[in-house]
Design a protein around this motif. Structure first.
Motif, mmCIF file in Angstrom:
data_model
loop_
_atom_site.group_PDB
_atom_site.id
_atom_site.type_symbol
_atom_site.label_atom_id
_atom_site.label_comp_id
_atom_site.label_asym_id
_atom_site.label_seq_id
_atom_site.Cartn_x
_atom_site.Cartn_y
_atom_site.Cartn_z
ATOM 1 N N ALA A 95 2.347 1.944 -3.505
ATOM 2 C CA ALA A 95 1.395 2.546 -4.450
ATOM 3 C C ALA A 95 1.224 4.031 -4.187
ATOM 4 O O ALA A 95 0.999 4.814 -5.126
ATOM 5 C CB ALA A 95 0.049 1.832 -4.347
ATOM 6 N N GLY A 96 1.337 4.455 -2.940
ATOM 7 C CA GLY A 96 1.235 5.869 -2.633
ATOM 8 C C GLY A 96 2.516 6.627 -2.882
ATOM 9 O O GLY A 96 2.501 7.825 -3.165
ATOM 10 N N LYS B 14 3.725 6.955 -7.962
ATOM 11 C CA LYS B 14 2.405 7.084 -8.573
ATOM 12 C C LYS B 14 2.483 6.829 -10.073
ATOM 13 O O LYS B 14 2.530 7.747 -10.874
ATOM 14 C CB LYS B 14 1.825 8.458 -8.266
ATOM 15 C CG LYS B 14 1.633 8.710 -6.769
ATOM 16 C CD LYS B 14 0.956 10.038 -6.499
ATOM 17 C CE LYS B 14 0.796 10.286 -5.002
ATOM 18 N NZ LYS B 14 -0.018 9.257 -4.353
ATOM 19 N N GLN C 44 0.830 -1.206 0.000
ATOM 20 C CA GLN C 44 0.000 0.000 0.000
ATOM 21 C C GLN C 44 0.868 1.262 0.000
ATOM 22 O O GLN C 44 0.587 2.235 -0.701
ATOM 23 C CB GLN C 44 -0.912 -0.012 1.216
ATOM 24 C CG GLN C 44 -2.016 -1.069 1.152
ATOM 25 C CD GLN C 44 -2.767 -1.223 2.462
ATOM 26 O OE1 GLN C 44 -2.206 -0.967 3.532
ATOM 27 N NE2 GLN C 44 -4.013 -1.662 2.377
ATOM 28 N N GLU D 85 -2.899 -3.276 -6.475
ATOM 29 C CA GLU D 85 -4.290 -3.693 -6.254
ATOM 30 C C GLU D 85 -4.452 -5.200 -6.411
ATOM 31 O O GLU D 85 -5.189 -5.838 -5.649
ATOM 32 C CB GLU D 85 -5.205 -2.951 -7.224
ATOM 33 C CG GLU D 85 -5.335 -1.454 -6.919
ATOM 34 C CD GLU D 85 -6.133 -0.705 -7.970
ATOM 35 O OE1 GLU D 85 -6.411 -1.308 -9.045
ATOM 36 O OE2 GLU D 85 -6.469 0.473 -7.742
ATOM 37 N N PRO E 102 0.616 4.171 -13.105
ATOM 38 C CA PRO E 102 -0.519 3.252 -13.281
ATOM 39 C C PRO E 102 -0.141 1.789 -13.091
ATOM 40 O O PRO E 102 -0.894 1.023 -12.490
ATOM 41 C CB PRO E 102 -0.969 3.535 -14.724
ATOM 42 C CG PRO E 102 -0.552 4.951 -14.965
ATOM 43 C CD PRO E 102 0.740 5.121 -14.222
ATOM 44 N N LYS F 283 0.137 1.034 -9.395
ATOM 45 C CA LYS F 283 -1.197 0.970 -8.793
ATOM 46 C C LYS F 283 -1.895 -0.338 -9.156
ATOM 47 O O LYS F 283 -2.504 -0.997 -8.298
ATOM 48 C CB LYS F 283 -2.024 2.163 -9.266
ATOM 49 C CG LYS F 283 -3.446 2.173 -8.719
ATOM 50 C CD LYS F 283 -4.239 3.364 -9.265
ATOM 51 C CE LYS F 283 -5.672 3.334 -8.749
ATOM 52 N NZ LYS F 283 -6.474 4.462 -9.307
ATOM 53 N N GLN F 284 -1.780 -0.744 -10.433
ATOM 54 C CA GLN F 284 -2.466 -1.957 -10.875
ATOM 55 C C GLN F 284 -1.945 -3.189 -10.159
ATOM 56 O O GLN F 284 -2.726 -4.000 -9.636
ATOM 57 C CB GLN F 284 -2.291 -2.137 -12.389
ATOM 58 C CG GLN F 284 -2.932 -3.422 -12.911
ATOM 59 C CD GLN F 284 -2.414 -3.820 -14.280
ATOM 60 O OE1 GLN F 284 -1.723 -3.055 -14.930
ATOM 61 N NE2 GLN F 284 -2.726 -5.036 -14.699
#
Length: 772
Positions: free
Chosen positions: A752-753, A756, A749, A765, A758, A761-762
């Motif tokens: 991902a922060g 930044k 987590q 997740e 994509p 983030k993908q």
């Protein structure tokens, strides 16, 4: 004022010519994606140019070029070049393989250069910085731009202008930012001096702009129909520009007075010779010289052939909008004069649609090509003289032009992807992603892979999501010559986990490697080190194995392989640490090229032990540049072992040694290449251990991955570590539960922060959704 006409077409480059310069009327220099800088000389006044010298001082694409005038110390001047290898080479003419100075400091591709007669060099890079070099050392690093620095201009010994993908032009004095000039609506690509006025700039927004010395916008000139890549000033005060619309344009008093179409997709660079001739470099690999002097204009036969080549160019209809043939005028429309220089008119001639361009200087319409039907019709698109069902555009870098990916619906997507990867110098690991892109955008059918790796780990080099695109143009800007892929559907982003294929690192500049070995060997002999230097038989073995590597025909059990490995081991383990790196690199390549390397043994040591020794990887902290270089190459070699079954067995057998060495590499914060190589080995272990019930090794790997993910800021290293962790835990309940012990979810987590992107983030997740 006379019109420019073709003077010469200079051939020799095998790929796009990205940069040109002409220090005097008798010399043209060019730099290319084929990895070379070339010189062309004119032996007699107004005589023809002849190919002269080929300089091989870079590894990878050469993208930028400049020339320092002659001086007492360097009576022939100095050629300055920069490229994909992140280096700036400063080379005396005639020294085709060795540079006088090599300037280190940029962390990404060096894409622009400028110089002053004093020898001051200014460079710009994809790393978002510009640098000022004096006496071959970095005096200032100019930081402030938020994206690639595509253009630099030295306006004085201590004053510099820079243009960037962040759409700004910045003025610097003594290494400090003084002013920011705005106005361009897209990436700033080029800058040039305009005598007695100030400077000019060009941009992906399709404009050329003229500014006063203090940065006030004086003129904005439109005429290009796509990205404008370069700009230069003539001795007359006129301005020339070139771009993605196949054209060179001449501007006077704010108006385009001549447009010269090229038989190439992109005209990458333009330079002006002291005699007023104009030099261009284009995507067809040709350097062209244009002149206004009748004494230097090409003969009539050459001019006719050039014009016929232009007229025969095929322009896909999806590059000129929705062409309705039945509503187009016939040839009679060409009897009416155009309204401005460069105006394009399409006319229907029988079943064909022709594109014509108005030449104000000649007061006539000139045919610039034939419009062929769009993809899906009975007609095909033309790329480099061949017909294809599709010619996709693939973006590789923010603000950079797309790469062309030609494909026929009836061919194997793997073949098309392989050609694309090889032509553009991309890593082989991207092949799977390119294949997926072809299938998604051509309604194709997946064909089983012939083998190889999948590497979805570098979004800055390849952007397959949906129809690939670059920054949007302003509403007033229409681009009739720069289409995207025919399919505009946005395919669902595929899941990454679990990774199933091992990654390897196989890129190399074998001629440079060979030359380095021979040069160092000569120095060892000269210094009396005959005991460790290569003898004549070993040099023959070296040449033989490099020849085999170049031809990709190595076979298990070959004596060439065996002898070549012996030479690589000798260099990698017996030469001094600061000189052995070409041997370590050769070991890396051989491990990837043939399973025989994984089974090799020398003096009781297997290939893992040899790589660890050659790379000086004893598990201790890596604290010197020498160990960083050797360690990085050796760790890449360790990663390549996973391609062979015997290599994977050795990876398990030597797990502790592997783990300690690679962990040390991952902790060298300042060396990105070393960290990425280490993360790749961890990822290959994750692929190997995925689904296995025995989890001791997996737990150790999980702990190190969680450590990397918790603090890493380099996106490439982080992404590979995330994929490794996600692969380990995917459908493995025990490992997923163990991840909680190392607080892996919190680490993911946080990643991902922190970074930044994509892709980060993908994958984050995906991982979080699978962890308890």
């Amino acid at each position: 004022m006379a019109q420019f006409k073709l003077s010469a077409s200079l051939t020799g480059h095998e790929q796009d010519v990205r940069a040109v310069t002409s220090p005097n009327a008798s010399i043209v220099l060019s730099a290319s994606r084929d990895g070379t800088v070339r010189s062309f000389v004119r032996k007699a006044e107004n005589g023809p140019f002849e190919a002269h010298e080929v300089y091989t001082v870079h590894r990878g694409f050469v993208n930028s070029l400049a020339y320092i005038p002659r001086s007492d110390k360097h009576p022939q001047g100095l050629i300055v070049s920069g490229g994909q290898d992140k280096l700036i080479a400063v080379t005396e003419p005639g020294h085709t393989h060795d540079s006088n100075y090599v300037l280190f400091g940029h962390t990404e591709n060096v894409c622009t250069l400028d110089v002053l007669p004093s020898g001051t060099v200014v460079s710009g890079s994809w790393d978002s910085t510009a640098k000022v070099w004096k006496n071959w050392e970095c005096q200032h690093t100019l930081t402030g731009h938020e994206a690639t620095v595509w253009a630099v201009l030295a306006v004085g010994e201590n004053e510099v202008l820079t243009g960037s993908a962040d759409k700004t032009i910045r003025f610097w004095r003594d290494g400090k930012q003084v002013a920011v000039f705005t106005g361009h609506e897209d990436v700033v690509r080029g800058l040039c001096r305009v005598p007695a006025v100030g400077f000019a700039s060009c941009s992906n927004d399709g404009s050329v702009r003229v500014w006063s010395e203090d940065g006030h916008l004086l003129q904005t000139m439109y005429g290009h129909t796509s990205f404008v890549y370069a700009v230069a000033a003539l001795p007359t005060g006129e301005i020339v520009s070139c771009g993605e619309d196949r054209s060179l344009r001449v501007w006077k008093d704010g108006e385009c007075i001549q447009t010269i179409i090229h038989p190439a997709i992109s005209v990458w660079d333009v330079a002006v010779a002291p005699n007023g001739d104009v030099v261009t470099g284009a995507s067809d690999g040709v350097v062209r010289v244009f002149t206004r002097d009748p004494a230097r204009v090409a003969d009539e036969a050459t001019l006719k052939q050039y014009n016929e080549t232009i007229a025969a160019q095929a322009i896909p209809s999806n590059q000129v909008g929705d062409v309705q043939k039945d509503k187009l005028p016939g040839p009679e429309a060409l009897t009416q004069p155009g309204t401005k220089e460069g105006q394009v008119l399409m006319v229907r001639v029988g079943a064909m649609v022709e594109a014509h361009q108005w030449s104000s200087g000649q007061s006539q319409w000139l045919k610039i090509g034939e419009v062929v039907d769009a993809v899906g019709s009975s007609r095909k698109q033309i790329y480099e003289g061949k017909e294809y069902d599709y010619v996709f555009d693939v973006d590789v870098q923010e603000g950079a032009p797309p790469l062309k990916l030609p494909y026929n619906a009836r061919e194997n997507p793997w073949d098309a992807a392989g050609r694309f990867i090889e032509r553009n110098g991309l890593q082989q690991e991207f092949t799977q992603q390119v294949v997926d892109f072809i299938i998604q955008n051509s309604s194709g059918v997946a064909i089983p892979a012939p083998g190889g790796g999948a590497d979805p780990y570098n979004a800055s080099r390849y952007v397959p999501q949906g129809g690939v695109s670059s920054a949007p143009a302003p509403a007033t800007f229409q681009d009739p010559y720069h289409s995207r892929a025919a399919s505009t559907a946005s395919p669902k982003v595929p899941k990454v986990l679990p990774q199933k294929i091992y990654l390897s690192t196989t890129q190399a500049n074998l001629p440079a490697l060979k030359k380095k070995v021979l040069d160092v060997n000569a120095e060892l002999l000269k210094s009396g080190e005959k005991g460790i230097s290569l003898n004549p038989e070993e040099i023959v073995d070296l040449e033989a194995v490099i020849t085999f590597l170049e031809s990709h025909t190595l076979s298990e059990g070959s004596s060439v392989v065996e002898n070549g490995l012996a030479v690589a081991v000798k260099i990698g383990t017996r030469w001094p640490g600061n000189l052995r790196f070409p041997g370590v690199d050769l070991l890396r390549l051989l491990v990837a090229a043939t399973p025989a390397a994984s089974s090799a043994s020398f003096e009781g040591k297997d290939i893992v032990q040899i790589l660890l020794e050659a790379g000086q990887l004893d598990g201790s902290p890596i604290t010197s540049k020498e160990r960083e270089t050797n360690g990085m190459l050796a760790i890449r070699g360790l990663g390549n072992l996973f391609e062979a079954e015997q290599g994977r067995k050795l990876a398990v057998q030597h797990f502790e040694d592997f783990y300690d060495a690679v962990r040390a590499g991952s902790e060298v914060e300042a060396n990105r290449n070393l960290k990425v190589a280490s993360a790749t080995v961890f990822l290959n272990y994750a692929v190997l251990f995925h689904g296995e019930k025995e989890g001791d090794h997996s737990l150790g790997l999980l702990e190190q991955l969680a450590t990397i993910i918790s603090s890493e800021t380099d996106s490439e290293t982080l992404f590979r570590a995330l994929v490794a962790l996600g692969t380990l835990t995917h459908n493995s309940p025990d490992i997923a539960e163990a991840a909680a012990v190392f607080d892996a979810k919190t680490a993911v987590q946080g990643a991902a922060g922190r970074v930044k992107e994509p892709r980060i983030k993908q994958i984050a997740e995906e991982i979080i959704s699978s962890l308890p």
